[in-house]
Design a protein around this motif. Structure first.
Motif, PDB file in Angstrom:
ATOM      1  N   THR A 270      27.603  45.904  40.160  1.00 25.07           N
ATOM      2  CA  THR A 270      28.162  44.596  39.815  1.00 25.07           C
ATOM      3  C   THR A 270      29.233  44.819  38.751  1.00 25.07           C
ATOM      4  OG1 THR A 270      26.495  44.213  38.098  1.00 25.07           O
ATOM      5  CG2 THR A 270      26.009  43.382  40.313  1.00 25.07           C
ATOM      6  N   ALA A 271      30.117  43.831  38.588  1.00 32.07           N
ATOM      7  CA  ALA A 271      31.198  44.011  37.619  1.00 32.07           C
ATOM      8  C   ALA A 271      31.750  42.668  37.179  1.00 32.07           C
ATOM      9  CB  ALA A 271      32.318  44.857  38.214  1.00 32.07           C
ATOM     10  N   ASN A 272      32.245  42.636  35.949  1.00 33.14           N
ATOM     11  CA  ASN A 272      32.991  41.507  35.412  1.00 33.14           C
ATOM     12  C   ASN A 272      34.468  41.888  35.372  1.00 33.14           C
ATOM     13  OD1 ASN A 272      30.569  39.998  34.753  1.00 33.14           O
ATOM     14  ND2 ASN A 272      30.295  41.420  33.049  1.00 33.14           N
ATOM     15  N   VAL A 273      35.315  40.987  35.835  1.00 29.42           N
ATOM     16  CA  VAL A 273      36.743  41.275  35.928  1.00 29.42           C
ATOM     17  C   VAL A 273      37.511  40.314  35.026  1.00 29.42           C
ATOM     18  CG1 VAL A 273      38.753  41.405  37.445  1.00 29.42           C
ATOM     19  CG2 VAL A 273      36.503  42.088  38.297  1.00 29.42           C
ATOM     20  N   VAL A 274      38.412  40.885  34.210  1.00 33.60           N
ATOM     21  CA  VAL A 274      39.312  40.102  33.362  1.00 33.60           C
ATOM     22  C   VAL A 274      40.740  40.426  33.787  1.00 33.60           C
ATOM     23  CG1 VAL A 274      40.120  39.669  31.018  1.00 33.60           C
ATOM     24  CG2 VAL A 274      37.695  40.128  31.434  1.00 33.60           C
ATOM     25  N   GLU A 275      41.543  39.399  34.000  1.00 37.19           N
ATOM     26  CA  GLU A 275      42.917  39.575  34.485  1.00 37.19           C
ATOM     27  C   GLU A 275      43.907  39.064  33.447  1.00 37.19           C
ATOM     28  OE1 GLU A 275      45.461  37.314  37.830  1.00 37.19           O
ATOM     29  OE2 GLU A 275      43.774  38.470  38.645  1.00 37.19           O
ATOM     30  N   LEU A 276      44.921  39.870  33.169  1.00 32.06           N
ATOM     31  CA  LEU A 276      46.004  39.479  32.271  1.00 32.06           C
ATOM     32  C   LEU A 276      47.319  39.615  33.041  1.00 32.06           C
ATOM     33  CD1 LEU A 276      45.116  41.112  28.831  1.00 32.06           C
ATOM     34  CD2 LEU A 276      45.357  38.679  29.289  1.00 32.06           C
ATOM     35  N   ALA A 277      47.948  38.501  33.314  1.00 26.45           N
ATOM     36  CA  ALA A 277      49.202  38.495  34.073  1.00 26.45           C
ATOM     37  C   ALA A 277      50.353  38.130  33.151  1.00 26.45           C
ATOM     38  CB  ALA A 277      49.121  37.502  35.231  1.00 26.45           C
ATOM     39  N   ASP A 278      51.274  39.058  32.949  1.00 27.06           N
ATOM     40  CA  ASP A 278      52.461  38.845  32.110  1.00 27.06           C
ATOM     41  C   ASP A 278      52.117  38.185  30.776  1.00 27.06           C
ATOM     42  OD1 ASP A 278      54.469  40.029  33.663  1.00 27.06           O
ATOM     43  OD2 ASP A 278      54.600  38.273  34.961  1.00 27.06           O
ATOM     44  N   PRO A 279      51.238  38.796  29.981  1.00 25.34           N
ATOM     45  CA  PRO A 279      50.902  38.207  28.683  1.00 25.34           C
ATOM     46  C   PRO A 279      52.118  38.152  27.773  1.00 25.34           C
ATOM     47  CG  PRO A 279      50.069  40.446  28.837  1.00 25.34           C
ATOM     48  CD  PRO A 279      50.562  40.088  30.196  1.00 25.34           C
ATOM     49  N   LEU A 280      52.121  37.158  26.877  1.00 23.73           N
ATOM     50  CA  LEU A 280      53.258  36.956  25.979  1.00 23.73           C
ATOM     51  C   LEU A 280      53.124  37.726  24.674  1.00 23.73           C
ATOM     52  CD1 LEU A 280      53.749  33.091  26.355  1.00 23.73           C
ATOM     53  CD2 LEU A 280      54.941  34.909  27.576  1.00 23.73           C
ATOM     54  N   GLU A 281      51.896  37.879  24.165  1.00 26.95           N
ATOM     55  CA  GLU A 281      51.688  38.410  22.828  1.00 26.95           C
ATOM     56  C   GLU A 281      50.868  39.691  22.860  1.00 26.95           C
ATOM     57  OE1 GLU A 281      53.081  37.247  20.231  1.00 26.95           O
ATOM     58  OE2 GLU A 281      53.849  35.346  21.022  1.00 26.95           O
ATOM     59  N   PRO A 282      51.231  40.692  22.056  1.00 30.46           N
ATOM     60  CA  PRO A 282      50.416  41.913  21.976  1.00 30.46           C
ATOM     61  C   PRO A 282      48.981  41.633  21.544  1.00 30.46           C
ATOM     62  CG  PRO A 282      52.536  42.224  20.873  1.00 30.46           C
ATOM     63  CD  PRO A 282      52.451  40.780  21.221  1.00 30.46           C
ATOM     64  N   GLN A 283      48.792  40.631  20.670  1.00 32.79           N
ATOM     65  CA  GLN A 283      47.451  40.344  20.176  1.00 32.79           C
ATOM     66  C   GLN A 283      46.547  39.843  21.292  1.00 32.79           C
ATOM     67  OE1 GLN A 283      46.570  41.131  17.192  1.00 32.79           O
ATOM     68  NE2 GLN A 283      44.459  40.399  17.245  1.00 32.79           N
ATOM     69  N   ALA A 284      47.107  39.137  22.267  1.00 32.90           N
ATOM     70  CA  ALA A 284      46.300  38.676  23.394  1.00 32.90           C
ATOM     71  C   ALA A 284      45.769  39.860  24.195  1.00 32.90           C
ATOM     72  CB  ALA A 284      47.130  37.753  24.285  1.00 32.90           C
ATOM     73  N   VAL A 285      46.614  40.859  24.373  1.00 39.80           N
ATOM     74  CA  VAL A 285      46.179  42.066  25.089  1.00 39.80           C
ATOM     75  C   VAL A 285      45.133  42.811  24.264  1.00 39.80           C
ATOM     76  CG1 VAL A 285      46.937  44.238  26.127  1.00 39.80           C
ATOM     77  CG2 VAL A 285      48.443  42.232  26.186  1.00 39.80           C
ATOM     78  N   LEU A 286      45.373  42.913  22.955  1.00 44.25           N
ATOM     79  CA  LEU A 286      44.449  43.634  22.087  1.00 44.25           C
ATOM     80  C   LEU A 286      43.068  42.987  22.096  1.00 44.25           C
ATOM     81  CD1 LEU A 286      44.032  45.881  20.000  1.00 44.25           C
ATOM     82  CD2 LEU A 286      44.804  44.273  18.249  1.00 44.25           C
ATOM     83  N   THR A 287      43.019  41.669  22.052  1.00 46.55           N
ATOM     84  CA  THR A 287      41.729  40.972  22.042  1.00 46.55           C
ATOM     85  C   THR A 287      40.944  41.250  23.309  1.00 46.55           C
ATOM     86  OG1 THR A 287      42.616  39.214  20.635  1.00 46.55           O
ATOM     87  CG2 THR A 287      40.634  38.712  21.892  1.00 46.55           C
ATOM     88  N   ARG A 288      41.620  41.186  24.461  1.00 48.60           N
ATOM     89  CA  ARG A 288      40.940  41.451  25.730  1.00 48.60           C
ATOM     90  C   ARG A 288      40.506  42.915  25.829  1.00 48.60           C
ATOM     91  NH1 ARG A 288      40.848  36.719  25.645  1.00 48.60           N
ATOM     92  NH2 ARG A 288      41.552  35.216  27.204  1.00 48.60           N
ATOM     93  N   LEU A 289      41.358  43.815  25.365  1.00 41.47           N
ATOM     94  CA  LEU A 289      41.010  45.235  25.428  1.00 41.47           C
ATOM     95  C   LEU A 289      39.818  45.536  24.528  1.00 41.47           C
ATOM     96  CD1 LEU A 289      41.681  48.092  26.442  1.00 41.47           C
ATOM     97  CD2 LEU A 289      43.270  48.314  24.514  1.00 41.47           C
ATOM     98  N   ARG A 290      39.780  44.945  23.329  1.00 35.88           N
ATOM     99  CA  ARG A 290      38.648  45.154  22.430  1.00 35.88           C
ATOM    100  C   ARG A 290      37.351  44.662  23.047  1.00 35.88           C
ATOM    101  NH1 ARG A 290      41.000  43.455  16.443  1.00 35.88           N
ATOM    102  NH2 ARG A 290      42.017  45.457  16.023  1.00 35.88           N
ATOM    103  N   ALA A 291      37.403  43.478  23.643  1.00 37.42           N
ATOM    104  CA  ALA A 291      36.202  42.934  24.262  1.00 37.42           C
ATOM    105  C   ALA A 291      35.732  43.836  25.397  1.00 37.42           C
ATOM    106  CB  ALA A 291      36.481  41.522  24.772  1.00 37.42           C
ATOM    107  N   ALA A 292      36.666  44.323  26.214  1.00 36.30           N
ATOM    108  CA  ALA A 292      36.292  45.205  27.319  1.00 36.30           C
ATOM    109  C   ALA A 292      35.729  46.517  26.795  1.00 36.30           C
ATOM    110  CB  ALA A 292      37.512  45.466  28.213  1.00 36.30           C
ATOM    111  N   ALA A 293      36.322  47.063  25.732  1.00 39.54           N
ATOM    112  CA  ALA A 293      35.851  48.338  25.188  1.00 39.54           C
ATOM    113  C   ALA A 293      34.461  48.204  24.588  1.00 39.54           C
ATOM    114  CB  ALA A 293      36.836  48.847  24.137  1.00 39.54           C
ATOM    115  N   ALA A 294      34.110  47.015  24.098  1.00 34.37           N
ATOM    116  CA  ALA A 294      32.799  46.814  23.485  1.00 34.37           C
ATOM    117  C   ALA A 294      31.705  46.578  24.518  1.00 34.37           C
ATOM    118  CB  ALA A 294      32.860  45.630  22.523  1.00 34.37           C
ATOM    119  N   ALA A 295      32.067  46.319  25.772  1.00 31.68           N
ATOM    120  CA  ALA A 295      31.068  46.033  26.797  1.00 31.68           C
ATOM    121  C   ALA A 295      30.314  47.303  27.177  1.00 31.68           C
ATOM    122  CB  ALA A 295      31.742  45.430  28.023  1.00 31.68           C
TER     123      ALA A 295
END
Length: 449
Positions: free
Chosen positions: A41-66
């Protein structure tokens, strides 16, 4: 255990766009999540053309902590910032003049993923480079950290007269293969996708890795593993995993002021049984000394790990996951002392273990201790001659700022405020309004006294 998948596709708007990165997301989204993750099973998070580096960082941190396996799919283009000449993943608002402020620094991938268990993280890349970045890649490696397996390609700049926006064909080939049924091993999947785009006439790519091999286990900085040409040739990166916790309420910001959006902290667990560690040479909050039996056990564990060639990072991560924060801190402190003795207080090896301790304090909910260590690391790096805009210096000050904003005791936060203000004056960082925020928050803390 469920897997986690992060789909990231980003490229600039306008004439600076080299690749239509987001066009691959519908193809990837059609692949069943378990197939994308290589898990049941898997959880999928999608980021399409994000505007801010912090938005990417937040999602990456959450994924890395899983927990469980993590697979990151990245499609986009690389550009260098003009000041430090470091690679960044261009985002929607990125222009050549604003790379440093609007693009995602590539070394953040290494920082966020470095404490992941060895063998549990895979990154698949389909990147395009402009001429400057392509020249940089001739003498530098692009990686995501020693514990991460990386597959993919970097396409060279188009020849003169060719202005058409490229397609992320390697990633589309990956998605097409996965949709056809079954999931070949990563080596085989990479080879099949590379062969497919080569058959379509795409040649001259920089292929990652240069030979298919599993990533080596995470090692102590005092060890020197053999490197392939595509592995990092950089100093030990700074660890900064910040796990999200849906069960822990966010910290209430101080009245009438808040962190700039790019510096807003992510909620972290705050276990009540953490015993702060008094560990030389970095300053710690008063009154916190680990129980003697914990420190002794940590020393014995380190000796046993060194004798058996074990990975101290894995032992520390296991201790954190099981809530043994004092033991994890004692292990990191012992390795720090060994690094200072072997390499000197200003060495990357010593900085590495101090930074690990800062993160361990954060994991344990000791915001004050984490802030103090990050400030000490930043000051030591500056005293060692590192420039104020060096990524490791900026990262240390940013994290000290994050943790300072999380200190619940106004008196303790007020005590640290002047030193952080001076440090912010020397290292303003990339975040607009950071120094102003420190000064304003300190004024409010002083009125509370």
């Amino acid at each position: 255990m469920p897997g986690t998948v992060l789909l990231l596709a980003a490229s600039p708007m306008g004439k600076g766009c080299l690749v239509d990165a987001a066009s691959v997301l519908p193809v990837l989204a059609a692949v069943p999540p378990p197939v994308l993750a290589g898990a049941e099973t898997a959880n999928v998070v999608e980021l399409a053309d994000p505007l801010e580096p912090q938005a990417v960082l937040t999602r990456l941190r959450a994924a890395a902590a899983a927990p469980g396996p993590l697979t990151v799919y990245v499609a986009g283009q690389l550009q260098l910032d003009r000041r430090q000449r470091l690679p960044h993943l261009a985002l929607a608002r990125t222009t050549p003049a604003t790379v440093r402020y609007t693009a995602f620094p590539w070394h953040w991938f290494r920082e966020e993923l470095r404490l992941r268990p060895a063998g549990a993280t895979t990154v698949l890349l389909d990147l395009h480079a402009d001429a400057e970045t392509w020249e940089w890649l001739r003498g530098n490696a692009l990686d995501c950290g020693p514990a991460v397996t990386v597959y993919g390609r970097v396409a060279p700049p188009a020849g003169r007269g060719r202005r058409a926006v490229a397609a992320p064909s390697y990633m589309k080939a990956i998605a097409t293969i996965l949709r056809s049924g079954g999931r070949p091993g990563l080596d085989r999947l990479h080879q099949m996708a590379a062969a497919r785009i080569a058959g379509d006439g795409e040649t001259g790519d920089l292929v990652l890795p240069d030979r298919a091999e599993p990533a080596p286990p995470l090692r102590s900085p005092t060890q020197t593993p053999a490197r392939s040409p595509m592995q990092a040739r950089t100093p030990v990166p700074v660890p900064v995993p910040v796990p999200l916790s849906t069960s822990t309420p966010p910290i209430t910001p101080p009245p009438k002021t808040s962190l700039p959006p790019s510096l807003s902290p992510v909620p972290v667990p705050r276990p009540a049984d953490f015993v702060p560690d008094r560990l030389a040479p970095w300053p710690q909050p008063p009154g916190g000394t680990p129980a003697p039996d914990v420190a002794a056990d940590a020393d014995m564990d380190m000796d046993a790990g060194a004798a058996g060639g074990g990975d101290p990072h894995a032992d520390i991560s296991a201790a954190v996951r099981s809530g043994r924060h004092a033991e994890a801190g004692a292990l990191a402190a012992r390795h720090e002392r060994a690094a200072v003795a072997a390499h000197g207080a200003g060495s990357e090896e010593a900085f590495h273990w101090a930074e690990v301790r800062a993160d361990l304090a954060m994991f344990a909910g000791d915001a004050e201790g984490s802030c103090r260590i990050w400030m000490a690391v930043a000051g030591a790096r500056l005293d060692a001659g590192q420039p104020a805009d060096a990524p490791a210096v900026e990262a240390a000050v940013d994290r000290a700022h994050h943790q300072w904003g999380r200190i619940g005791d106004a008196a303790r936060a007020r005590e640290l405020g002047p030193a952080l203000t001076r440090l912010r004056g020397r290292v303003p960082g990339r975040h607009e309004g950071a120094l102003d925020h420190v000064q304003e928050h300190l004024r409010q803390l002083q009125t509370q006294g």
